[in-house]
Design a protein around this motif. Structure first.
Motif, PDB file in Angstrom:
ATOM      1  N   ARG A  43       1.149   8.759  21.724  1.00  0.00           N
ATOM      2  CA  ARG A  43       0.199   8.939  20.626  1.00  0.00           C
ATOM      3  C   ARG A  43       0.766   8.360  19.327  1.00  0.00           C
ATOM      4  NH1 ARG A  43      -0.577  13.628  23.808  1.00  0.00           N
ATOM      5  NH2 ARG A  43      -2.767  14.200  24.119  1.00  0.00           N
ATOM      6  N   VAL A  44       2.049   8.619  19.101  1.00  0.00           N
ATOM      7  CA  VAL A  44       2.699   8.097  17.901  1.00  0.00           C
ATOM      8  C   VAL A  44       2.675   6.572  17.903  1.00  0.00           C
ATOM      9  CG1 VAL A  44       4.882   7.952  16.648  1.00  0.00           C
ATOM     10  CG2 VAL A  44       4.175  10.109  17.656  1.00  0.00           C
ATOM     11  N   ALA A  45       2.944   5.975  19.050  1.00  0.00           N
ATOM     12  CA  ALA A  45       2.971   4.515  19.151  1.00  0.00           C
ATOM     13  C   ALA A  45       1.601   3.922  18.828  1.00  0.00           C
ATOM     14  CB  ALA A  45       3.416   4.091  20.551  1.00  0.00           C
ATOM     15  N   LEU A  46       0.549   4.581  19.292  1.00  0.00           N
ATOM     16  CA  LEU A  46      -0.803   4.092  18.992  1.00  0.00           C
ATOM     17  C   LEU A  46      -1.067   4.127  17.482  1.00  0.00           C
ATOM     18  CD1 LEU A  46      -2.887   5.734  21.875  1.00  0.00           C
ATOM     19  CD2 LEU A  46      -2.265   3.325  21.617  1.00  0.00           C
ATOM     20  N   TYR A  47      -0.702   5.239  16.854  1.00  0.00           N
ATOM     21  CA  TYR A  47      -0.842   5.317  15.401  1.00  0.00           C
ATOM     22  C   TYR A  47       0.033   4.275  14.719  1.00  0.00           C
ATOM     23  CZ  TYR A  47      -3.572   9.650  15.254  1.00  0.00           C
ATOM     24  OH  TYR A  47      -4.569  10.586  15.361  1.00  0.00           O
ATOM     25  N   GLY A  48       1.243   4.083  15.245  1.00  0.00           N
ATOM     26  CA  GLY A  48       2.157   3.126  14.652  1.00  0.00           C
ATOM     27  C   GLY A  48       1.618   1.711  14.691  1.00  0.00           C
ATOM     28  N   VAL A  49       1.039   1.301  15.820  1.00  0.00           N
ATOM     29  CA  VAL A  49       0.448  -0.046  15.935  1.00  0.00           C
ATOM     30  C   VAL A  49      -0.693  -0.196  14.947  1.00  0.00           C
ATOM     31  CG1 VAL A  49      -0.850  -1.564  17.468  1.00  0.00           C
ATOM     32  CG2 VAL A  49       1.166  -0.361  18.328  1.00  0.00           C
ATOM     33  N   LEU A  50      -1.535   0.838  14.850  1.00  0.00           N
ATOM     34  CA  LEU A  50      -2.670   0.788  13.915  1.00  0.00           C
ATOM     35  C   LEU A  50      -2.183   0.667  12.470  1.00  0.00           C
ATOM     36  CD1 LEU A  50      -5.683   1.023  13.281  1.00  0.00           C
ATOM     37  CD2 LEU A  50      -5.429   3.516  13.340  1.00  0.00           C
ATOM     38  N   LEU A  51      -1.202   1.480  12.104  1.00  0.00           N
ATOM     39  CA  LEU A  51      -0.686   1.432  10.739  1.00  0.00           C
ATOM     40  C   LEU A  51       0.029   0.112  10.466  1.00  0.00           C
ATOM     41  CD1 LEU A  51       0.691   5.086  10.477  1.00  0.00           C
ATOM     42  CD2 LEU A  51      -1.322   4.144   9.316  1.00  0.00           C
ATOM     43  N   PHE A  52       0.705  -0.416  11.489  1.00  0.00           N
ATOM     44  CA  PHE A  52       1.361  -1.712  11.341  1.00  0.00           C
ATOM     45  C   PHE A  52       0.334  -2.792  11.006  1.00  0.00           C
ATOM     46  CE2 PHE A  52       2.917  -5.722  13.158  1.00  0.00           C
ATOM     47  CZ  PHE A  52       4.156  -5.830  12.534  1.00  0.00           C
ATOM     48  N   ALA A  53      -0.811  -2.773  11.710  1.00  0.00           N
ATOM     49  CA  ALA A  53      -1.867  -3.753  11.452  1.00  0.00           C
ATOM     50  C   ALA A  53      -2.468  -3.561  10.061  1.00  0.00           C
ATOM     51  CB  ALA A  53      -2.950  -3.634  12.523  1.00  0.00           C
ATOM     52  N   LEU A  54      -2.685  -2.300   9.680  1.00  0.00           N
ATOM     53  CA  LEU A  54      -3.261  -2.028   8.358  1.00  0.00           C
ATOM     54  C   LEU A  54      -2.311  -2.395   7.229  1.00  0.00           C
ATOM     55  CD1 LEU A  54      -4.986   1.433   9.019  1.00  0.00           C
ATOM     56  CD2 LEU A  54      -6.074  -0.813   8.810  1.00  0.00           C
ATOM     57  N   GLY A  55      -1.031  -2.511   7.547  1.00  0.00           N
ATOM     58  CA  GLY A  55      -0.049  -2.876   6.536  1.00  0.00           C
ATOM     59  C   GLY A  55      -0.258  -4.263   5.962  1.00  0.00           C
ATOM     60  N   PHE A  56      -1.041  -5.098   6.627  1.00  0.00           N
ATOM     61  CA  PHE A  56      -1.315  -6.443   6.126  1.00  0.00           C
ATOM     62  C   PHE A  56      -2.394  -6.447   5.040  1.00  0.00           C
ATOM     63  CE2 PHE A  56       0.541  -7.293  10.285  1.00  0.00           C
ATOM     64  CZ  PHE A  56       1.428  -8.317   9.991  1.00  0.00           C
ATOM     65  N   ILE A  57      -3.116  -5.347   4.882  1.00  0.00           N
ATOM     66  CA  ILE A  57      -4.163  -5.289   3.865  1.00  0.00           C
ATOM     67  C   ILE A  57      -3.503  -5.203   2.488  1.00  0.00           C
ATOM     68  CG2 ILE A  57      -6.136  -3.984   2.987  1.00  0.00           C
ATOM     69  CD1 ILE A  57      -6.587  -2.929   5.794  1.00  0.00           C
ATOM     70  N   PRO A  58      -3.837  -6.124   1.573  1.00  0.00           N
ATOM     71  CA  PRO A  58      -3.207  -6.113   0.247  1.00  0.00           C
ATOM     72  C   PRO A  58      -3.414  -4.773  -0.463  1.00  0.00           C
ATOM     73  CG  PRO A  58      -4.445  -8.141   0.591  1.00  0.00           C
ATOM     74  CD  PRO A  58      -4.787  -7.232   1.740  1.00  0.00           C
ATOM     75  N   VAL A  59      -2.422  -4.328  -1.196  1.00  0.00           N
ATOM     76  CA  VAL A  59      -2.399  -3.113  -2.010  1.00  0.00           C
ATOM     77  C   VAL A  59      -2.438  -1.859  -1.131  1.00  0.00           C
ATOM     78  CG1 VAL A  59      -3.439  -1.804  -3.891  1.00  0.00           C
ATOM     79  CG2 VAL A  59      -3.520  -4.317  -3.921  1.00  0.00           C
ATOM     80  N   ILE A  60      -3.513  -1.706  -0.350  1.00  0.00           N
ATOM     81  CA  ILE A  60      -3.626  -0.523   0.513  1.00  0.00           C
ATOM     82  C   ILE A  60      -2.486  -0.481   1.511  1.00  0.00           C
ATOM     83  CG2 ILE A  60      -5.024   0.582   2.318  1.00  0.00           C
ATOM     84  CD1 ILE A  60      -7.506  -0.365   0.895  1.00  0.00           C
ATOM     85  N   GLY A  61      -2.145  -1.637   2.065  1.00  0.00           N
ATOM     86  CA  GLY A  61      -1.080  -1.700   3.058  1.00  0.00           C
ATOM     87  C   GLY A  61       0.288  -1.343   2.503  1.00  0.00           C
ATOM     88  N   GLN A  62       0.458  -1.457   1.183  1.00  0.00           N
ATOM     89  CA  GLN A  62       1.748  -1.157   0.576  1.00  0.00           C
ATOM     90  C   GLN A  62       1.762   0.198  -0.139  1.00  0.00           C
ATOM     91  OE1 GLN A  62       0.185  -4.430  -0.080  1.00  0.00           O
ATOM     92  NE2 GLN A  62       1.185  -4.798   1.898  1.00  0.00           N
ATOM     93  N   THR A  63       0.631   0.890  -0.178  1.00  0.00           N
ATOM     94  CA  THR A  63       0.563   2.183  -0.874  1.00  0.00           C
ATOM     95  C   THR A  63       0.029   3.291   0.032  1.00  0.00           C
ATOM     96  OG1 THR A  63      -1.617   1.530  -1.741  1.00  0.00           O
ATOM     97  CG2 THR A  63       0.310   1.146  -3.161  1.00  0.00           C
ATOM     98  N   VAL A  64      -1.230   3.168   0.416  1.00  0.00           N
ATOM     99  CA  VAL A  64      -1.882   4.216   1.207  1.00  0.00           C
ATOM    100  C   VAL A  64      -1.291   4.295   2.615  1.00  0.00           C
ATOM    101  CG1 VAL A  64      -4.068   5.028   2.178  1.00  0.00           C
ATOM    102  CG2 VAL A  64      -4.017   4.016  -0.108  1.00  0.00           C
ATOM    103  N   VAL A  65      -1.094   3.153   3.244  1.00  0.00           N
ATOM    104  CA  VAL A  65      -0.629   3.132   4.637  1.00  0.00           C
ATOM    105  C   VAL A  65       0.733   3.808   4.803  1.00  0.00           C
ATOM    106  CG1 VAL A  65       0.076   1.637   6.550  1.00  0.00           C
ATOM    107  CG2 VAL A  65      -2.039   1.165   5.314  1.00  0.00           C
ATOM    108  N   PRO A  66       1.738   3.514   3.941  1.00  0.00           N
ATOM    109  CA  PRO A  66       3.015   4.239   4.097  1.00  0.00           C
ATOM    110  C   PRO A  66       2.864   5.748   3.933  1.00  0.00           C
ATOM    111  CG  PRO A  66       3.313   2.294   2.731  1.00  0.00           C
ATOM    112  CD  PRO A  66       1.839   2.443   2.927  1.00  0.00           C
ATOM    113  N   ALA A  67       1.995   6.179   2.995  1.00  0.00           N
ATOM    114  CA  ALA A  67       1.786   7.621   2.798  1.00  0.00           C
ATOM    115  C   ALA A  67       1.178   8.253   4.046  1.00  0.00           C
ATOM    116  CB  ALA A  67       0.887   7.857   1.589  1.00  0.00           C
TER     117      ALA A  67
END
Length: 262
Positions: free
Chosen positions: A143-167
Motif C-alpha cells: 500500500r505504501v509503495a502505491l502511494y509512493g509511486v503516486l506521490l513520486f509522479a505528482l512531484g513533477f507538478i510545479p509548486v504543488i510537487g515541491q510543497t503539498v506533495v512532501p507534506a
C-alpha cells in the motif's frame, strides 16, 4: 484537532516509559542497530548510484541542450533519492520489527504489565508469529509503495510537487508507520490485519498525531534507533486505550506512567 495532540501525547509517554525502564530501553535498541547498519549501506549506495540510474533511465534526453538536460536529470536524481528515503523510513520500522519480533513483543508485554490489567499473550510459536508479521508488513508496504509511486509522479507538478506533495507524503508515512508499530500490541490481542486497519481508520487524527512526528524524527537514522523502544511502548499504550472495554475511561496520554522501575 484534540486527537492530534492526544496521539503526540502517547508518543511522549512511550518515550518516557522507555527511558524510565533502562533495561528495556537497551533491550529494544539491538534490532534497530542491526537494521540501521544495513539501511545506511543501502542509502549510501543509492546516493552514489542515483546519477547513473537516472542517466540509464532517460536515454531520450542525451541530445538535449543545456540547461534542460541538467535540469531534468538533477530533478530526477533528487526525486529518486527522496523516494528511496520515503521507502526507507517506512520499511525501516517493518524490517526492525521483524528482526526484533521477540524483543518488541516482550517489551510490549512489559508495558501492559507495568500499566496494570490484562497482559495479552500470543500462544503461537515464534516461527508462526514471524510469518504473520512478515506477511502483514508486506501487505502494508505494498500500500505504501502505491502511494509512493503516486506521490513520486505528482512531484513533477510545479509548486504543488515541491510543497503539498512532501507534506502529504509525511502524513502517509506517519499513518503507515503507526500501523506497523501498533501491530505488535494488536497482534498479541489476536486481531488480524483487516480488523487492525478498521480500528485505526476510525481514529485517523489520533494515528497521525502519533505517527507523523515520529516519521520526521526517523529521517535521522540514529534518532530512529533510539526512539524505537519508546515508539513500541507508546504504540502499546495507544492500543490499550483504543481497545479498552466499553464504558471504561481511557487513560490520559499526558499522565505520567505508573510502571515499576526496571
Amino acid at each position: 484537532m484534540s486527537d492530534l495532540g492526544a496521539g503526540f501525547g502517547y508518543l511522549m509517554k512511550g518515550q518516557r516509559w522507555a527511558f524510565q525502564h533502562g533495561r528495556w530501553l537497551g533491550f529494544g535498541l539491538l534490532p534497530g542497530l542491526v537494521t540501521l547498519v544495513v539501511y545506511a549501506g543501502a542509502l549510501t549506495g543509492l546516493g552514489y548510484g542515483a546519477d547513473d540510474f537516472v542517466a540509464w533511465a532517460t536515454p531520450f534526453a542525451d541530445d538535449w541542450s543545456s540547461p534542460w538536460l541538467g535540469l531534468l536529470r538533477n530533478t530526477l536524481v533528487v526525486l529518486v533519492f527522496v523516494f528511496g528515503l520515503f521507502l526507507a523510513v517506512i520499511t525501516f520500522t517493518a524490517v526492525t520489527l521483524l528482526v526484533g519480533q521477540p524483543f518488541y513483543e516482550s517489551l510490549s508485554e512489559e508495558v501492559d504489565r507495568s500499566e496494570g490489567g490484562e497482559v495479552p499473550r500470543s500462544d503461537l510459536p515464534l516461527w508462526r508469529e514471524l510469518w504473520i508479521s512478515a506477511r502483514d508488513s508486506l501487505r502494508i508496504l505494498l500500500r505504501v509503495a502505491l502511494y509512493g509511486v503516486l506521490l513520486f509522479a505528482l512531484g513533477f507538478i510545479p509548486v504543488i510537487g515541491q510543497t503539498v506533495v512532501p507534506a502529504v507524503g509525511f502524513c502517509v508515512s506517519g499513518y503507515f508507520l503507526a500501523q506497523e508499530l501498533t501491530s505488535v500490541a494488536l497482534q498479541r490481542r489476536g486481531m488480524v490485519l483487516a480488523d487492525r486497519l478498521t480500528l485505526l481508520r476510525g481514529r485517523r487524527m489520533l494515528v497521525l498525531g502519533f505517527g507523523v512526528p515520529l516519521t520526521l524524527s526517523f529521517l535521522v537514522p540514529v534518532v530512529a534507533v533510539f526512539l524505537m523502544p519508546g515508539a513500541v511502548a507508546g504504540a502499546t499504550l495507544l492500543v490499550r486505550d483504543l481497545v479498552a472495554p466499553e464504558g471504561a475511561e481511557p487513560a490520559s496520554p499526558y499522565a505520567p506512567g505508573q510502571g515499576r522501575p526496571a
